[in-house]
Design an enzyme around this catalytic site. Structure first.
Site, PDB file in Angstrom:
ATOM      1  N   LYS A   1      -0.837  -1.080  -4.257  1.00  0.00           N
ATOM      2  CA  LYS A   1      -2.105  -1.108  -4.219  1.00  0.00           C
ATOM      3  C   LYS A   1      -2.231   1.667  -4.109  1.00  0.00           C
ATOM      4  O   LYS A   1      -0.902   1.773  -3.223  1.00  0.00           O
ATOM      5  CB  LYS A   1      -2.559  -0.491  -3.052  1.00  0.00           C
ATOM      6  CG  LYS A   1      -3.631  -0.024  -1.735  1.00  0.00           C
ATOM      7  CD  LYS A   1      -4.803  -0.612  -0.781  1.00  0.00           C
ATOM      8  CE  LYS A   1      -4.759  -0.678  -0.174  1.00  0.00           C
ATOM      9  NZ  LYS A   1      -5.611  -0.519   1.201  1.00  0.00           N
ATOM     10  N   LEU A   2      -2.726   2.077  -4.940  1.00  0.00           N
ATOM     11  CA  LEU A   2      -2.471   3.639  -4.249  1.00  0.00           C
ATOM     12  C   LEU A   2      -3.170   4.745  -3.517  1.00  0.00           C
ATOM     13  O   LEU A   2      -4.581   4.205  -3.882  1.00  0.00           O
ATOM     14  CB  LEU A   2      -1.848   3.982  -5.574  1.00  0.00           C
ATOM     15  CG  LEU A   2      -1.085   4.050  -6.832  1.00  0.00           C
ATOM     16  CD1 LEU A   2      -1.346   4.709  -8.020  1.00  0.00           C
ATOM     17  CD2 LEU A   2       0.084   4.228  -6.515  1.00  0.00           C
ATOM     18  N   LYS A   3      -2.523   4.988  -3.106  1.00  0.00           N
ATOM     19  CA  LYS A   3      -4.366   5.638  -2.038  1.00  0.00           C
ATOM     20  C   LYS A   3      -4.145   7.351  -2.804  1.00  0.00           C
ATOM     21  O   LYS A   3      -2.916   8.081  -3.430  1.00  0.00           O
ATOM     22  CB  LYS A   3      -2.945   6.035  -0.598  1.00  0.00           C
ATOM     23  CG  LYS A   3      -2.898   4.952   0.578  1.00  0.00           C
ATOM     24  CD  LYS A   3      -4.006   4.434   1.355  1.00  0.00           C
ATOM     25  CE  LYS A   3      -3.971   4.014   2.579  1.00  0.00           C
ATOM     26  NZ  LYS A   3      -5.315   3.135   2.898  1.00  0.00           N
TER      27      LYS A   3
ATOM     28  N   ASP B   1     -14.081  -2.102   2.207  1.00  0.00           N
ATOM     29  CA  ASP B   1     -13.123  -1.651   3.420  1.00  0.00           C
ATOM     30  C   ASP B   1     -13.566  -1.196   4.736  1.00  0.00           C
ATOM     31  O   ASP B   1     -14.329  -2.431   5.555  1.00  0.00           O
ATOM     32  CB  ASP B   1     -11.255  -1.058   3.157  1.00  0.00           C
ATOM     33  CG  ASP B   1     -10.413  -1.060   4.621  1.00  0.00           C
ATOM     34  OD1 ASP B   1     -11.123  -1.987   5.553  1.00  0.00           O
ATOM     35  OD2 ASP B   1      -9.442  -0.534   4.582  1.00  0.00           O
TER      36      ASP B   1
ATOM     37  N   SER C   1       0.979  -1.141  -0.178  1.00  0.00           N
ATOM     38  CA  SER C   1      -0.029  -0.459  -0.037  1.00  0.00           C
ATOM     39  C   SER C   1       0.766   1.181   0.096  1.00  0.00           C
ATOM     40  O   SER C   1       1.968   1.124   0.919  1.00  0.00           O
ATOM     41  CB  SER C   1      -0.408  -0.185   0.741  1.00  0.00           C
ATOM     42  OG  SER C   1      -1.693   1.243   1.214  1.00  0.00           O
TER      43      SER C   1
ATOM     44  N   ASN D   1     -10.166   5.431   1.108  1.00  0.00           N
ATOM     45  CA  ASN D   1     -10.643   5.336   2.756  1.00  0.00           C
ATOM     46  C   ASN D   1     -12.004   6.721   2.912  1.00  0.00           C
ATOM     47  O   ASN D   1     -11.849   7.728   3.719  1.00  0.00           O
ATOM     48  CB  ASN D   1      -9.642   6.109   2.915  1.00  0.00           C
ATOM     49  CG  ASN D   1      -8.337   4.892   3.658  1.00  0.00           C
ATOM     50  OD1 ASN D   1      -7.077   5.144   3.400  1.00  0.00           O
ATOM     51  ND2 ASN D   1      -8.591   4.526   4.424  1.00  0.00           N
TER      52      ASN D   1
ATOM     53  N   LYS E   1     -10.215  -7.456   6.780  1.00  0.00           N
ATOM     54  CA  LYS E   1      -8.816  -6.431   7.655  1.00  0.00           C
ATOM     55  C   LYS E   1     -10.067  -7.443   9.207  1.00  0.00           C
ATOM     56  O   LYS E   1     -10.575  -7.035  10.005  1.00  0.00           O
ATOM     57  CB  LYS E   1      -9.139  -5.613   7.934  1.00  0.00           C
ATOM     58  CG  LYS E   1      -8.429  -4.603   7.141  1.00  0.00           C
ATOM     59  CD  LYS E   1      -7.784  -3.364   7.352  1.00  0.00           C
ATOM     60  CE  LYS E   1      -7.390  -2.120   6.895  1.00  0.00           C
ATOM     61  NZ  LYS E   1      -8.138  -0.963   6.219  1.00  0.00           N
TER      62      LYS E   1
ATOM     63  N   GLY F   1      -4.373  -4.796   6.068  1.00  0.00           N
ATOM     64  CA  GLY F   1      -3.023  -4.972   6.971  1.00  0.00           C
ATOM     65  C   GLY F   1      -3.808  -2.903   7.117  1.00  0.00           C
ATOM     66  O   GLY F   1      -4.288  -1.969   6.932  1.00  0.00           O
TER      67      GLY F   1
ATOM     68  N   ASP G   1      -6.891   3.182  -3.388  1.00  0.00           N
ATOM     69  CA  ASP G   1      -7.909   3.105  -1.902  1.00  0.00           C
ATOM     70  C   ASP G   1      -8.405   4.404  -1.781  1.00  0.00           C
ATOM     71  O   ASP G   1      -7.366   5.046  -1.542  1.00  0.00           O
ATOM     72  CB  ASP G   1      -7.428   2.655  -0.866  1.00  0.00           C
ATOM     73  CG  ASP G   1      -7.632   1.796   0.547  1.00  0.00           C
ATOM     74  OD1 ASP G   1      -8.510   2.621   0.394  1.00  0.00           O
ATOM     75  OD2 ASP G   1      -7.044   1.761   1.190  1.00  0.00           O
TER      76      ASP G   1
ATOM     77  N   GLU H   1     -11.275   0.732  -3.717  1.00  0.00           N
ATOM     78  CA  GLU H   1     -11.437   0.499  -2.270  1.00  0.00           C
ATOM     79  C   GLU H   1     -12.158   1.712  -1.644  1.00  0.00           C
ATOM     80  O   GLU H   1     -11.642   2.680  -1.483  1.00  0.00           O
ATOM     81  CB  GLU H   1     -10.155   0.409  -1.670  1.00  0.00           C
ATOM     82  CG  GLU H   1     -10.746  -0.667  -0.526  1.00  0.00           C
ATOM     83  CD  GLU H   1      -8.895  -0.842   1.071  1.00  0.00           C
ATOM     84  OE1 GLU H   1      -7.938  -0.897  -0.716  1.00  0.00           O
ATOM     85  OE2 GLU H   1      -8.865  -1.215   1.390  1.00  0.00           O
TER      86      GLU H   1
END
Ligand code: OSB
Ligand code: MG
Length: 369
Positions: free
Chosen positions: A160-162, A238, A134, A190, A262, A290, A188, A213
């Protein structure tokens, strides 16, 4: 088994480099570790709650408080198996990360006493897990490309790129341009977007991502279902997935095409396995997320990620992705895979010297006191 005592240990682990997401920047990881003492065994559990309630409503000090005041007393002074922990704690609302940590520690102690590995107990079907990584929001595109290139040189099998508004199409396009169409790539958010951003998110369609995500808020299952109709990138949840029930609802609504599991977020490894079972029964791929765990939580995550439904690489990176020195023997990357521990319980324990060097405080819960 019976709980003789529980140590609640606050440790601080400096991250090798800051980790920036749409919800904030982490410079070090402030962690609650639990050690359950039972009949000569010591079982370890890592609480994934972060220091501030930014990823979820839970945070480390609240987890410590609810464990000491409510959860540990409800488990004390009785014969106990790990499968009893969830039902005994069910009447206390929420606090899944705190519940997961004590269930994990009890499970580790119980399995050590039986001489059985967590991977074997959960039903693992492989001895190594493909590792993804990540990658946080970077200061610039060149800095991002350099970081991604370094991970690919180490052998990571998925990136995985934020992302967040203002850092989405451009970094994804740059990584695709630099590293090619074959690179397994996902993003992702968030929860940083709203359904009204659907047209912007549809601009990611052309990059053939494995998944996006958690684009929308945790509570917005309906929004994710609507978004899934408007973009071709598969929607992965997530934050929204808190139980096997919630994943069944999300799947039925069409809000979720892939699941990030998770264990901490869903109340433990046993509920995590139920989520795996529900998703697999519906034909959905799952992968293991994670929370920047130390070797304690990482060992247990690897056992879970070795179940057959975990068909996508997880955020189960090697120790040196996060920490110059892990609390346990480091997990290392071997040809892009990380080995699943085979010893009794989670198969690892913290090194006593490294643990004490990182410990900021210890509280001890003793039944009957
Ligand atoms: O959303 O998956 C997330 C880290 C902390 C909190 C939330 C998330 C993450 C990560 C890193 O993406 C995963 C890892 O490598 O442990
Ligand atoms: Mg996530």
């Amino acid at each position: 088994m019976r709980i003789d005592a529980v140590e609640l240990r606050q440790v601080r682990m400096p991250l090798k480099s800051p980790f920036r997401t749409s919800f904030g920047s982490e410079y070090d990881r402030s962690i609650l570790l639990l050690a359950v003492h039972s009949g000569g065994a010591v079982g370890w559990g890592e609480c994934v709650a972060m220091s501030d309630p930014l990823y979820s409503s839970e945070y480390r000090d609240a987890a410590t408080d609810v464990l000491l005041r409510f959860l540990l007393p409800a488990l004390a002074d009785r014969e106990l198996r790990a499968t009893d922990v969830g039902p005994l704690l069910e009447r206390f609302r929420g606090h899944r990360m705190a519940k997961a940590a004590i269930e994990a520690a009890v499970l580790d102690a119980e399995l050590q006493l039986r001489g059985e590995s967590l991977a074997g107990y959960l039903g693992a079907t492989t001895d190594r897990v493909a590792a993804g990584v990540s990658v946080g929001i970077a200061d610039s595109i060149p800095a991002l490309l350099q970081e991604v290139g370094g991970y690919l040189d180490s052998g990571y099998r998925r990136i995985k790129l934020k992302i967040q508004p203002g850092w989405d199409v451009e970094p994804v396009a740059a990584v695709r341009r630099e590293f090619g169409a074959e690179l397994p790539l996902q993003v992702d958010a968030n929860t940083a977007y709203r359904l009204s951003d659907a047209r912007q998110l549809a601009r990611l369609d052309e990059f053939d991502l494995l998944l996006i995500e958690q684009p929308l808020p945790e509570e917005d299952l309906l929004g994710h279902a609507r978004l899934a109709e408007q973009i071709s990138t598969p929607v992965c949840l997530d934050e929204s997935i808190t139980s096997a029930e919630s994943v069944a609802q999300a799947i039925t609504l069409g809000a979720c095409e892939v699941v990030n599991i998770k264990p901490g977020r869903v109340g433990g490894y046993l509920e995590a396995r139920r989520i795996h079972d529900v998703a697999s029964a519906h034909g959905l791929p799952v992968w293991c997320g994670g929370m920047l765990e130390t070797g304690i939580g990482r060992a247990a995550n690897l056992a879970l990620a070795a179940l057959p439904g975990f068909v996508l690489p997880g955020d189960t990176s090697a120790s040196d992705r996060y920490y110059a020195e892990d609390l346990t023997e480091p997990f290392v990357l071997e040809d892009g895979y990380v080995r699943v521990p085979t010893g009794p319980g989670i198969g690892v324990a913290p090194d006593p010297d490294r643990l004490s060097a990182r410990t900021e405080s210890v509280q001890t819960f003793t039944p009957g006191s």
